[in-house]
Motif scaffolding. Structure first.
Motif, mmCIF file in Angstrom:
data_model
loop_
_atom_site.group_PDB
_atom_site.id
_atom_site.type_symbol
_atom_site.label_atom_id
_atom_site.label_comp_id
_atom_site.label_asym_id
_atom_site.label_seq_id
_atom_site.Cartn_x
_atom_site.Cartn_y
_atom_site.Cartn_z
ATOM 1 N N ALA A 800 -149.331 -23.697 -32.904
ATOM 2 C CA ALA A 800 -148.013 -23.222 -33.332
ATOM 3 C C ALA A 800 -148.100 -22.474 -34.653
ATOM 4 O O ALA A 800 -147.475 -21.426 -34.850
ATOM 5 N N LEU A 803 -149.375 -19.056 -33.942
ATOM 6 C CA LEU A 803 -148.405 -18.152 -33.322
ATOM 7 C C LEU A 803 -147.448 -17.542 -34.341
ATOM 8 O O LEU A 803 -146.866 -16.474 -34.087
ATOM 9 N N MET A 828 -142.048 -24.428 -30.314
ATOM 10 C CA MET A 828 -140.780 -23.707 -30.208
ATOM 11 C C MET A 828 -140.335 -23.149 -31.558
ATOM 12 O O MET A 828 -139.715 -22.086 -31.632
ATOM 13 N N LEU A 831 -142.144 -20.047 -31.771
ATOM 14 C CA LEU A 831 -141.633 -19.067 -30.819
ATOM 15 C C LEU A 831 -140.399 -18.344 -31.361
ATOM 16 O O LEU A 831 -140.079 -17.234 -30.920
ATOM 17 N N CYS A 832 -139.719 -18.973 -32.282
ATOM 18 C CA CYS A 832 -138.529 -18.345 -32.863
ATOM 19 C C CYS A 832 -138.901 -17.124 -33.717
ATOM 20 O O CYS A 832 -138.066 -16.227 -33.914
ATOM 21 N N ASN A 834 -142.289 -15.584 -33.429
ATOM 22 C CA ASN A 834 -143.325 -14.792 -32.763
ATOM 23 C C ASN A 834 -142.693 -13.688 -31.908
ATOM 24 O O ASN A 834 -141.764 -13.946 -31.145
ATOM 25 N N LEU A 837 -145.890 -12.974 -27.926
ATOM 26 C CA LEU A 837 -146.206 -13.777 -26.745
ATOM 27 C C LEU A 837 -145.278 -13.427 -25.588
ATOM 28 O O LEU A 837 -144.051 -13.409 -25.744
ATOM 29 N N LEU A 840 -146.018 -18.202 -21.450
ATOM 30 C CA LEU A 840 -146.354 -19.539 -21.964
ATOM 31 C C LEU A 840 -146.309 -20.533 -20.822
ATOM 32 O O LEU A 840 -145.292 -20.648 -20.125
ATOM 33 N N ALA A 858 -135.144 -22.336 -28.902
ATOM 34 C CA ALA A 858 -136.095 -21.228 -29.037
ATOM 35 C C ALA A 858 -135.740 -20.084 -28.095
ATOM 36 O O ALA A 858 -135.841 -18.910 -28.454
ATOM 37 N N ASN A 862 -135.665 -16.269 -29.238
ATOM 38 C CA ASN A 862 -136.791 -15.407 -28.876
ATOM 39 C C ASN A 862 -136.332 -14.253 -27.974
ATOM 40 O O ASN A 862 -135.512 -14.440 -27.071
ATOM 41 N N LEU A 865 -140.482 -13.322 -24.923
ATOM 42 C CA LEU A 865 -141.107 -14.130 -23.870
ATOM 43 C C LEU A 865 -140.513 -13.773 -22.511
ATOM 44 O O LEU A 865 -139.303 -13.759 -22.332
ATOM 45 N N LEU A 868 -142.112 -18.389 -18.448
ATOM 46 C CA LEU A 868 -142.208 -19.751 -18.966
ATOM 47 C C LEU A 868 -142.352 -20.708 -17.796
ATOM 48 O O LEU A 868 -141.563 -20.666 -16.844
#
Length: 951
Positions: A800, A803, A828, A831-832, A834, A837, A840, A858, A862, A865, A868
């Motif tokens: 994390a 990322l 997560m 991920l907020c 990044n 990516l 995942l 997230a 995000n 992404l 998922l």
């Protein structure tokens, strides 16, 4: 090749002084006489615009202008001049000649490499003689190689034509184009006479009368030089007025003993180019052949008014893969196109309907022979000759041209002059006939004598085989001895055995295609094609079975499969004896290769690797292929683009052999799969050593072996140096944390690897932490498969943190890693922020409804992404509902996978697509499209659904 000298910074940036005309003349004399380069540094070229080049500047420039005009007159008005194709204006930069190019016939080179050219580095024709960088100097000796018929002379003619018009080579004040066809007319020659022969406008004062700064000497066709160059036993000569043998003169010019300041450009077939030591060559380029689009364009130019005919010809070419491979050579492509176009326009009669289209090389050239004969009666004012006259004319032509072609082939002689024609009894009047002009071309040399050469090397080989076929019926002695002492040989079969033995013993393969044609003349289809004109109906047909057995007997046991052995299979195909190849092809399709271990089967397998449509994209040799068979095939595997050797029980000794193949400079293997073998750390170390020097391999699959931490370390050390490998699969290799640490160290230095599969390797939080630290710096890795390890929440937190700063990773697979809500919360949070990516995978972990809340938060934030996977987690209704609400607000996610097993029977209503919900929600496992195989290559889509791990 030798390393070029490097200018100092001052020399690289400063210009040359102008100097007076007297100083310029003195500098030129010093330049050509080899008295150093100090004078040349005082020269300054005039303005190099086309206008200034074509405008006379005094007496010297008038002579240069007349030289340009003379060159343009020599070139004529051929449509191929002035606008060379992109294939000729962008040459391949190569470092050295491959062993294949030095040892094998041109046809073998094209067939072995599948008509492909390996170098990715190119150089524009207008920059061919310029430095590659600001701190390097221009090359003095440049060599351009290419197989027969690829366009070397066309390239030279275009360059000279464009220089004469002031459109190219503007750095050269004078270009002196010579061919070895011109040079062969001299026994002895001085450097001064050499220049005057091509630049007669120099006058009494010689070249010094021209205010020049740079001269280019072009030597076209080294392979046609009548005497091979011998750099070991040639005496040095520095006197430009001393007359010496032509080959000694060329050797001294290349060495720099004569004209050290003059740039030299040599063109040659690859095998002859090997005469020049690599240490004397500053730059080597190669002309590539046609690609598929250029083959279409060539046919379109041949039949501009009939696109239907062009398409039909192309379809006939593509129907026969061995012939289509050879169409990468422009001259061969044009020959095939002309034959097929003639056949389409002049449909064969009923008796010939079964004999077309041609299926073999000999059939193709037999049709070309018939096409040439058909022109005999098409000249204005003539009627078609009778069959008796035709047969007599054919035999006379083959008897004269064939003898010339055969003995020329034996002596490596490809250009002939009038004295040669008289020696072999060639009637000059015969050369004026239409059929003869289809085979032999005439060219005026600078010495006002005529040079004769076959339109293409393969035509010389065909005519030579036809002569040998006919002469063997009455010959008493070996035809190869040219009247030397030998035992009497009677009968066609005896002479065929002699030809086969000679071909198998020839190290350079120069008799390979000759033997194919000789075998093909025994084919019933060829016999029917040429019956009445060149052959007698049914002649020698009783020898077919004996010849087939004789050829098979040439395949000796306990040896590697060499190019000569593969040529035997080509001969059997020409003979229409294809049972051996068909049996091996059926075994490949059924997985029964293990039982085929004889030398004949091995040669047939190597042959199929070259010509089979199935093996074009991937040579698939799994399922218990014996070590002995693979060992014998190694020299031929060099040229396979993709090689799959899964499930063969290969052990470490086999990896030593395979490593030697990957280390070879000829190696063109791009993808290799060795999954599910018995490779340990020793085998991995052997492969790692090859990666230190290999420049072709982009994908390596070692899935389900036992390389362990030490094997992983060896591969990781190689990755610190290797700059071509883009995809590495080490799934199920028990590399553990130590192996992960080694791979992390490699990722910190490597900038090429984009796909790394490390699933099922017992990697824990410690190894994951080290991988995560490396990924904070690495930006090249795009896909990391880390599933079925034991990273836990600690490893998830480490990833994390990565990322939050990583700017390259697009796909991360963490399936089955014992990640709970704590780990998911950290992921997560990352991920907020990044923005890279795209995919995942968190399936089969321990995510509860609480973790689902973090997921939902997230997803609301995000915006990148797209895929998922939450299959087989403990989301329950509450978690699923929270994710469903977040999905409605998310505009990026396109694929969401979850399992129905931990939801209420009907699932939460929130997962039903709403107005803004464009997500594909799947309650089924991802479909595995390629069972048992790792996804390969940097181009793998990161938004695709992940395959389940292999059991």
């Amino acid at each position: 090749m030798r390393k070029q000298e490097v200018h100092t910074g001052r020399e690289a940036g400063q210009g040359h002084g102008a100097g007076s005309p007297a100083e310029q003349v003195k500098a030129l004399v010093d330049l050509l006489a080899g008295k150093g380069s100090q004078g040349s540094q005082t020269l300054q070229p005039p303005d190099r615009t086309p206008e200034s080049l074509l405008r006379p500047h005094g007496n010297a420039d008038l002579r240069i202008q007349r030289h340009r005009e003379a060159l343009l007159n020599r070139m004529g008005s051929s449509p191929e001049l002035g606008s060379p194709s992109s294939r000729l204006t962008s040459l391949l930069l190569v470092e050295d000649l491959m062993d294949l190019q030095l040892r094998e016939h041109d046809f073998t080179q094209v067939e072995a490499t599948r008509g492909g050219w390996c170098s990715d580095r190119t150089i524009a024709l207008d920059r061919l003689f310029l430095p590659l960088s600001r701190v390097s100097i221009p090359p003095r000796i440049s060599i351009t190689i290419g197989v027969a018929g690829v366009g070397k002379t066309t390239l030279v003619r275009n360059f000279v034509y464009l220089w004469a018009r002031g459109q190219m080579g503007k750095d050269f004040s004078l270009v002196l184009p010579l061919t070895f066809r011109d040079l062969n007319t001299h026994e002895k020659l001085s450097a001064d006479r050499l220049v005057r022969s091509v630049f007669p406008h120099a006058g009494e004062t010689g070249l010094a009368s021209a205010t020049l700064t740079k001269v280019l000497l072009v030597l076209d066709g080294l392979d046609e030089c009548k005497t091979p160059l011998d750099f070991s036993n040639t005496m040095a000569c520095r006197d430009p007025k001393k007359e010496i043998q032509v080959d000694h003169l060329i050797t001294n010019i290349i060495r720099g003993n004569l004209f050290p300041g003059v740039s030299v450009w040599v063109t040659s077939r690859p095998s002859a180019a090997g005469q020049i030591p690599g240490g004397l060559v500053d730059r080597m380029t190669e002309i590539r052949g046609f690609n598929e689009e250029e083959i279409k364009m060539c046919l379109g130019q041949m039949f501009p008014e009939d696109q239907v005919l062009s398409g039909w010809v192309l379809s006939q070419m593509q129907a026969d893969r061995p012939l289509y491979l050879m169409c990468a050579v422009p001259a061969f492509c044009q020959l095939v196109g002309s034959v097929l176009g003639h056949l389409h326009r002049n449909r064969p009669g009923l008796q010939d309907a079964e004999l077309w289209p041609p299926r073999t090389l000999c059939e193709l050239y037999s049709w070309y022979f018939r096409m040439a004969l058909s022109r005999e009666g098409q000249e204005k004012g003539k009627v078609s000759p009778r069959i008796e006259q035709l047969a007599h004319g054919c035999r006379k032509m083959v008897g004269t041209l064939g003898r010339l072609a055969f003995h020329g082939l034996v002596r490596k002689k490809y250009v002939f002059y009038e004295p040669d024609l008289k020696v072999f009894g060639v009637d000059l009047a015969l050369l004026q006939t239409a059929p003869c002009s289809c085979f032999l071309q005439r060219e005026e040399t600078l010495a006002s004598s005529a040079a004769y050469y076959f339109t293409h090397l393969s035509l010389q080989e065909f005519v030579a085989a036809a002569y040998y076929y006919s002469a063997s019926k009455r010959a008493i002695f070996d035809l190869f001895t040219e009247g030397g002492m030998c035992w009497p040989q009677l009968g066609f079969l005896t002479h065929f055995r002699s030809a086969a033995q000679r071909a198998m013993q020839a190290e350079d393969g120069r008799l390979d295609v000759f033997l194919r044609f000789l075998s093909g003349l025994l084919s019933p289809r060829v016999n029917a094609l040429l019956a009445g004109s060149l052959l007698t109906q049914g002649e020698h047909q009783g020898y077919r079975a004996q010849v087939a057995e004789l050829l098979k007997g040439c395949l000796r046991p306990n040896t590697v499969v060499c190019a000569r052995a593969i040529n035997v299979l080509h001969c059997l195909r020409e003979l229409q004896h294809t049972e051996l190849a068909h049996s091996v092809e059926e075994a490949m399709a059924s997985g029964g290769l293990a039982g085929l271990t004889s030398p004949q089967h091995r040669a047939a397998l190597a042959y199929l690797l070259q010509v089979s449509d199935v093996c074009t994209q991937e040579a698939n040799l799994p399922l218990y292929l014996s070590q002995g068979v693979l060992q014998s095939l190694l020299p031929q595997l060099l040229y396979c683009r993709s090689l799959r050797l899964d499930t063969n029980q290969f052990q470490d000794p086999m990896m030593e052999l395979l490593g030697s193949v990957l280390s070879g400079k000829d190696c063109r293997i791009q993808r290799i799969s060795l999954a599910e073998n018995q490779i340990s750390n020793k085998g991995a170390k052997a492969l790692a050593r090859s990666l230190l020097v290999n420049r072709s391999l982009t994908t390596l699959d070692l899935r389900s072996n036992s390389i362990g931490p030490q094997g992983a370390k060896a591969l990781a050390d190689a990755l610190k140096i290797n700059r071509t490998l883009a995809s590495l699969c080490l799934q199920s290799n028990r590399i553990r944390d130590d192996g992960a640490r080694s791979m992390a160290e490699a990722l910190a230095a490597n900038r090429t690897l984009s796909v790394l599969h490390l699933q099922k390797n017992s990697i824990g939080p410690v190894g994951t932490q080290q991988m995560a630290d490396a990924l904070k710096q690495n930006r090249s890795l795009k896909e990391l498969m880390f599933s079925s390890n034991s990273i836990g929440d600690g490893g998830a937190k480490a990833l994390a943190e990565t990322l939050k700063v990583n700017q390259g990773l697009k796909s991360l697979d963490l399936q089955s890693n014992s990640i709970s809500d704590l780990g998911v919360a950290a992921l997560m949070e990352a991920l907020c922020t990044n923005q890279m990516l795209l995919s995942l995978n968190l399936r089969e972990n321990s995510i509860s409804p609480e973790g689902a809340q973090d997921l939902a938060r997230a997803l609301r934030t995000n915006s990148t992404l797209k895929s998922l996977d939450l299959t087989a987690n403990l989301l329950h209704d509450q978690g699923a509902q929270a994710i469903a609400v977040a999905v409605r607000e998310n505009c990026a996610l396109t694929s969401l996978q979850r399992s129905p097993f931990f939801l209420e029977p009907l699932g939460p209503p929130g997962l039903c697509p709403g107005p803004r919900n464009h997500v594909c929600v799947s309650a089924q496992p991802a479909v595995e499209l390629y069972p048992g195989r790792c996804r390969q290559g940097p181009g793998t889509s990161t938004t695709a659904q992940h395959e389940p791990d292999q059991p």
